[in-house]
Design a protein around this motif. Sequence first.
Motif, PDB file in Angstrom:
ATOM      1  N   PHE A  44      17.696 -20.257 -21.938  1.00 46.99           N
ATOM      2  CA  PHE A  44      18.791 -19.312 -21.731  1.00 46.99           C
ATOM      3  C   PHE A  44      18.746 -18.693 -20.339  1.00 46.99           C
ATOM      4  CE2 PHE A  44      19.822 -19.377 -26.238  1.00 46.99           C
ATOM      5  CZ  PHE A  44      21.183 -19.104 -26.214  1.00 46.99           C
ATOM      6  N   ARG A  45      17.547 -18.534 -19.802  1.00 43.20           N
ATOM      7  CA  ARG A  45      17.436 -17.947 -18.455  1.00 43.20           C
ATOM      8  C   ARG A  45      17.801 -18.933 -17.358  1.00 43.20           C
ATOM      9  NH1 ARG A  45      12.567 -15.822 -20.500  1.00 43.20           N
ATOM     10  NH2 ARG A  45      11.428 -17.488 -19.438  1.00 43.20           N
ATOM     11  N   GLN A  46      17.627 -20.223 -17.611  1.00 45.08           N
ATOM     12  CA  GLN A  46      17.820 -21.207 -16.550  1.00 45.08           C
ATOM     13  C   GLN A  46      18.689 -22.385 -17.004  1.00 45.08           C
ATOM     14  OE1 GLN A  46      14.050 -22.390 -14.868  1.00 45.08           O
ATOM     15  NE2 GLN A  46      13.689 -20.405 -13.953  1.00 45.08           N
ATOM     16  N   PRO A  47      20.004 -22.177 -17.081  1.00 48.94           N
ATOM     17  CA  PRO A  47      20.906 -23.316 -17.312  1.00 48.94           C
ATOM     18  C   PRO A  47      20.760 -24.335 -16.188  1.00 48.94           C
ATOM     19  CG  PRO A  47      22.038 -21.233 -17.642  1.00 48.94           C
ATOM     20  CD  PRO A  47      20.711 -20.896 -17.010  1.00 48.94           C
ATOM     21  N   LEU A  48      21.251 -25.529 -16.413  1.00 46.62           N
ATOM     22  CA  LEU A  48      21.029 -26.646 -15.503  1.00 46.62           C
ATOM     23  C   LEU A  48      22.283 -26.955 -14.686  1.00 46.62           C
ATOM     24  CD1 LEU A  48      19.285 -28.906 -18.171  1.00 46.62           C
ATOM     25  CD2 LEU A  48      18.151 -27.406 -16.510  1.00 46.62           C
ATOM     26  N   THR A  49      22.092 -27.682 -13.586  1.00 43.43           N
ATOM     27  CA  THR A  49      23.232 -28.118 -12.777  1.00 43.43           C
ATOM     28  C   THR A  49      23.233 -29.624 -12.546  1.00 43.43           C
ATOM     29  OG1 THR A  49      21.981 -27.615 -10.754  1.00 43.43           O
ATOM     30  CG2 THR A  49      23.486 -25.917 -11.567  1.00 43.43           C
ATOM     31  N   ASP A  50      22.245 -30.314 -13.074  1.00 47.94           N
ATOM     32  CA  ASP A  50      22.186 -31.777 -12.962  1.00 47.94           C
ATOM     33  C   ASP A  50      22.834 -32.374 -14.211  1.00 47.94           C
ATOM     34  OD1 ASP A  50      21.534 -34.473 -13.036  1.00 47.94           O
ATOM     35  OD2 ASP A  50      19.546 -34.185 -12.180  1.00 47.94           O
ATOM     36  N   PRO A  51      23.964 -33.084 -14.052  1.00 46.80           N
ATOM     37  CA  PRO A  51      24.659 -33.601 -15.240  1.00 46.80           C
ATOM     38  C   PRO A  51      23.799 -34.540 -16.078  1.00 46.80           C
ATOM     39  CG  PRO A  51      25.618 -34.486 -13.206  1.00 46.80           C
ATOM     40  CD  PRO A  51      24.694 -33.389 -12.809  1.00 46.80           C
ATOM     41  N   ALA A  52      22.939 -35.322 -15.429  1.00 44.16           N
ATOM     42  CA  ALA A  52      22.070 -36.234 -16.188  1.00 44.16           C
ATOM     43  C   ALA A  52      21.097 -35.455 -17.062  1.00 44.16           C
ATOM     44  CB  ALA A  52      21.319 -37.156 -15.228  1.00 44.16           C
ATOM     45  N   ILE A  54      21.477 -32.349 -18.143  1.00 44.95           N
ATOM     46  CA  ILE A  54      22.252 -31.654 -19.180  1.00 44.95           C
ATOM     47  C   ILE A  54      22.565 -32.607 -20.327  1.00 44.95           C
ATOM     48  CG2 ILE A  54      24.465 -30.553 -19.699  1.00 44.95           C
ATOM     49  CD1 ILE A  54      24.406 -29.461 -16.805  1.00 44.95           C
ATOM     50  N   ASN A  55      23.063 -33.789 -19.999  1.00 35.59           N
ATOM     51  CA  ASN A  55      23.433 -34.751 -21.028  1.00 35.59           C
ATOM     52  C   ASN A  55      22.211 -35.251 -21.800  1.00 35.59           C
ATOM     53  OD1 ASN A  55      26.196 -34.635 -20.472  1.00 35.59           O
ATOM     54  ND2 ASN A  55      26.053 -36.218 -18.908  1.00 35.59           N
ATOM     55  N   LYS A  56      21.080 -35.357 -21.113  1.00 35.39           N
ATOM     56  CA  LYS A  56      19.853 -35.782 -21.792  1.00 35.39           C
ATOM     57  C   LYS A  56      19.451 -34.757 -22.841  1.00 35.39           C
ATOM     58  CE  LYS A  56      14.977 -36.909 -20.943  1.00 35.39           C
ATOM     59  NZ  LYS A  56      13.924 -37.086 -19.912  1.00 35.39           N
ATOM     60  N   ARG A  57      19.480 -33.492 -22.462  1.00 36.63           N
ATOM     61  CA  ARG A  57      19.091 -32.441 -23.410  1.00 36.63           C
ATOM     62  C   ARG A  57      20.073 -32.367 -24.574  1.00 36.63           C
ATOM     63  NH1 ARG A  57      18.349 -26.449 -21.179  1.00 36.63           N
ATOM     64  NH2 ARG A  57      16.395 -27.313 -20.337  1.00 36.63           N
ATOM     65  N   SER A  58      21.368 -32.407 -24.274  1.00 41.95           N
ATOM     66  CA  SER A  58      22.350 -32.291 -25.351  1.00 41.95           C
ATOM     67  C   SER A  58      22.305 -33.496 -26.279  1.00 41.95           C
ATOM     68  CB  SER A  58      23.762 -32.103 -24.782  1.00 41.95           C
ATOM     69  OG  SER A  58      24.177 -33.240 -24.055  1.00 41.95           O
ATOM     70  N   ASP A  59      21.975 -34.671 -25.747  1.00 42.60           N
ATOM     71  CA  ASP A  59      21.858 -35.861 -26.592  1.00 42.60           C
ATOM     72  C   ASP A  59      20.684 -35.751 -27.563  1.00 42.60           C
ATOM     73  OD1 ASP A  59      24.085 -37.060 -25.547  1.00 42.60           O
ATOM     74  OD2 ASP A  59      23.011 -38.409 -24.195  1.00 42.60           O
ATOM     75  N   ILE A  60      19.607 -35.088 -27.134  1.00 39.17           N
ATOM     76  CA  ILE A  60      18.479 -34.857 -28.045  1.00 39.17           C
ATOM     77  C   ILE A  60      18.908 -33.926 -29.170  1.00 39.17           C
ATOM     78  CG2 ILE A  60      16.193 -33.816 -28.260  1.00 39.17           C
ATOM     79  CD1 ILE A  60      15.580 -34.796 -25.428  1.00 39.17           C
ATOM     80  N   TYR A 221      29.226 -30.981 -28.788  1.00 40.20           N
ATOM     81  CA  TYR A 221      28.386 -31.110 -27.592  1.00 40.20           C
ATOM     82  C   TYR A 221      29.256 -31.539 -26.418  1.00 40.20           C
ATOM     83  CZ  TYR A 221      24.311 -30.545 -30.530  1.00 40.20           C
ATOM     84  OH  TYR A 221      23.373 -30.031 -31.393  1.00 40.20           O
ATOM     85  N   ALA A 222      29.149 -30.804 -25.324  1.00 45.54           N
ATOM     86  CA  ALA A 222      29.956 -31.089 -24.140  1.00 45.54           C
ATOM     87  C   ALA A 222      29.357 -32.236 -23.344  1.00 45.54           C
ATOM     88  CB  ALA A 222      30.051 -29.841 -23.263  1.00 45.54           C
ATOM     89  N   THR A 223      30.205 -32.922 -22.615  1.00 46.07           N
ATOM     90  CA  THR A 223      29.769 -33.982 -21.707  1.00 46.07           C
ATOM     91  C   THR A 223      29.807 -33.458 -20.286  1.00 46.07           C
ATOM     92  OG1 THR A 223      30.626 -35.724 -23.156  1.00 46.07           O
ATOM     93  CG2 THR A 223      30.241 -36.299 -20.841  1.00 46.07           C
ATOM     94  N   ALA A 224      28.659 -33.478 -19.611  1.00 44.70           N
ATOM     95  CA  ALA A 224      28.578 -33.005 -18.230  1.00 44.70           C
ATOM     96  C   ALA A 224      28.954 -34.135 -17.273  1.00 44.70           C
ATOM     97  CB  ALA A 224      27.167 -32.507 -17.929  1.00 44.70           C
ATOM     98  N   LEU A 225      29.771 -33.812 -16.292  1.00 43.93           N
ATOM     99  CA  LEU A 225      30.239 -34.771 -15.292  1.00 43.93           C
ATOM    100  C   LEU A 225      29.776 -34.335 -13.906  1.00 43.93           C
ATOM    101  CD1 LEU A 225      33.921 -35.073 -16.570  1.00 43.93           C
ATOM    102  CD2 LEU A 225      32.018 -36.615 -17.101  1.00 43.93           C
ATOM    103  N   LEU A 282      26.837 -22.168 -22.110  1.00 38.01           N
ATOM    104  CA  LEU A 282      26.086 -23.001 -23.056  1.00 38.01           C
ATOM    105  C   LEU A 282      26.138 -24.474 -22.665  1.00 38.01           C
ATOM    106  CD1 LEU A 282      27.097 -21.403 -26.499  1.00 38.01           C
ATOM    107  CD2 LEU A 282      24.870 -21.254 -25.347  1.00 38.01           C
ATOM    108  N   ALA A 283      27.283 -24.912 -22.157  1.00 34.93           N
ATOM    109  CA  ALA A 283      27.417 -26.314 -21.754  1.00 34.93           C
ATOM    110  C   ALA A 283      26.442 -26.665 -20.639  1.00 34.93           C
ATOM    111  CB  ALA A 283      28.852 -26.607 -21.324  1.00 34.93           C
ATOM    112  N   HIS A 284      26.230 -25.736 -19.719  1.00 36.11           N
ATOM    113  CA  HIS A 284      25.267 -25.985 -18.641  1.00 36.11           C
ATOM    114  C   HIS A 284      23.820 -25.922 -19.140  1.00 36.11           C
ATOM    115  CE1 HIS A 284      28.702 -25.461 -15.911  1.00 36.11           C
ATOM    116  NE2 HIS A 284      27.956 -26.049 -14.994  1.00 36.11           N
ATOM    117  N   MET A 285      23.602 -25.386 -20.315  1.00 36.19           N
ATOM    118  CA  MET A 285      22.279 -25.415 -20.939  1.00 36.19           C
ATOM    119  C   MET A 285      22.048 -26.711 -21.717  1.00 36.19           C
ATOM    120  SD  MET A 285      22.145 -21.544 -22.490  1.00 36.19           S
ATOM    121  CE  MET A 285      20.712 -21.942 -23.505  1.00 36.19           C
ATOM    122  N   GLY A 286      23.127 -27.471 -21.954  1.00 39.98           N
ATOM    123  CA  GLY A 286      23.025 -28.636 -22.818  1.00 39.98           C
ATOM    124  C   GLY A 286      23.115 -28.272 -24.285  1.00 39.98           C
TER     125      GLY A 286
END
Length: 448
Positions: A44-52, A54-60, A221-225, A282-286
């Motif tokens: 929660f403190r550190q959302p991500l900015t790398d789409p790969a 983000i998508n890896k975490r959300s896919d898990i 689950y959002a898809t990061a581009l 939340l989407a940037h957190m995956g």
Amino acid sequence: MSFFTDKQTLDDLNITGRYKNNSITFLFDQVITTGGIRLLEHMFRQPLTDPAEINKRSDIFKRFTAYPSALPFSAEEFVVLEDYLGARGSLNRAEVIKNAISKKALQVVAQDEAYSLFNSGIISTIKLLIRFRDFIDTLETDEGLLREQLIALKDIFRLQKLQKVLNVPAAKELPLFKMIKYDYLLRCVLKKEMEKIIESIFQFDVYTAVAAVARDHHFCYATALPKARNVLNIQGLYHPTVEKAVGNTITLNQENNVLFLTGANMAGKSTLMKSMGIAVYLAHMGFPVAAEAMEFSVRDGLYTSINMSDNIGLGYSHFYAEVLRVKKVATDVAADKDLVVIFDELFKGTNVKDAYDATLAITEAFSENRNCFFMISTHITEVGEILRERCNNFRFTYLPTIMQGLRPRYTYRLTEGITMDRHGMTIIRNEGILDLLQVEAAPRTPGN
């Protein structure tokens, strides 16, 4: 580089605070281990900015949502394992033997409970390790994103030295020599392996907890581009903590990067703006989001201005606090940062004329940065008419009010256009406030 925001935004969106009712952290706080709590708070403190990433975490998370799993022990049971393996031990076999014999002697001489507690701690740890091994065996190693982690864990559990501990008959109490042997193996010889197992338990705790929330609340689950795609599409967006919330669609891109929102009080503007901010965060957190579907180009950060207040300690009026907020955002926009910016009723702390002029000038100036997405609401609908004439990158929307007699009804459905709905006086009259103030005073009588 991590996704950035600030305290004002986190407060506006009620993101942080695991003990704070209706906070987003509270919503996802279904973990059972202390390490899981720390890991969740870190995310929660550190959302991500790398789409790969983000998508890896959300896919898990998505994998555990589709195939529900739960850790094979309770929070109380895990504490026993964590306390035992985390207790200070020695890498020296002789000291392990000396420590165990000393505990045994105190039990015999002084009926001390340390030996029994230590013995039961080892037995409980062995039982939980077996359960976690069996849990891991139920997860398919062909799951791409978990493959390496699962293979590494299964390799640990196949170690001959660990097999010696786990493949022993269940017992209520271990003989002294076996207790010494197993303690030395678990806390000394296999110390690094045990640390990897505990760390994995923390991770699986978060995986299963977040997935359960997504499943129970029907989140997507959002898809990061990549940033260069410059799109934000959310279908069926709603607020994650509002019951029976109405979903809306938000679409922004480089050609239409500003959503200009109007509507009467109570029509749902602030809730919609918070819903969008929460979804972006939340989407940037995956993490799963409260929507039917979402795709987004990663941004550098998120700023909101929804619940601004004055600062008596610093001598700031409400208007000056708004000005400083806009200045902060303008500084980052001018620094060529790609942001999502949400402003709810700009400059409501000043007079109507200044609010009109400032809202028009600031909104038009912000909109020129096509790599940022803006959501701006106002009651000053005349600003929207001027912006529609001057700018070609706005999407004008409103939340309608339907009058049923003298009673307003709110659809909470986003509609294209600019509304002139103003029903504040209707609500005041419905509440009978003017009637209360206009009641004639009763005639005075002598002596009263």
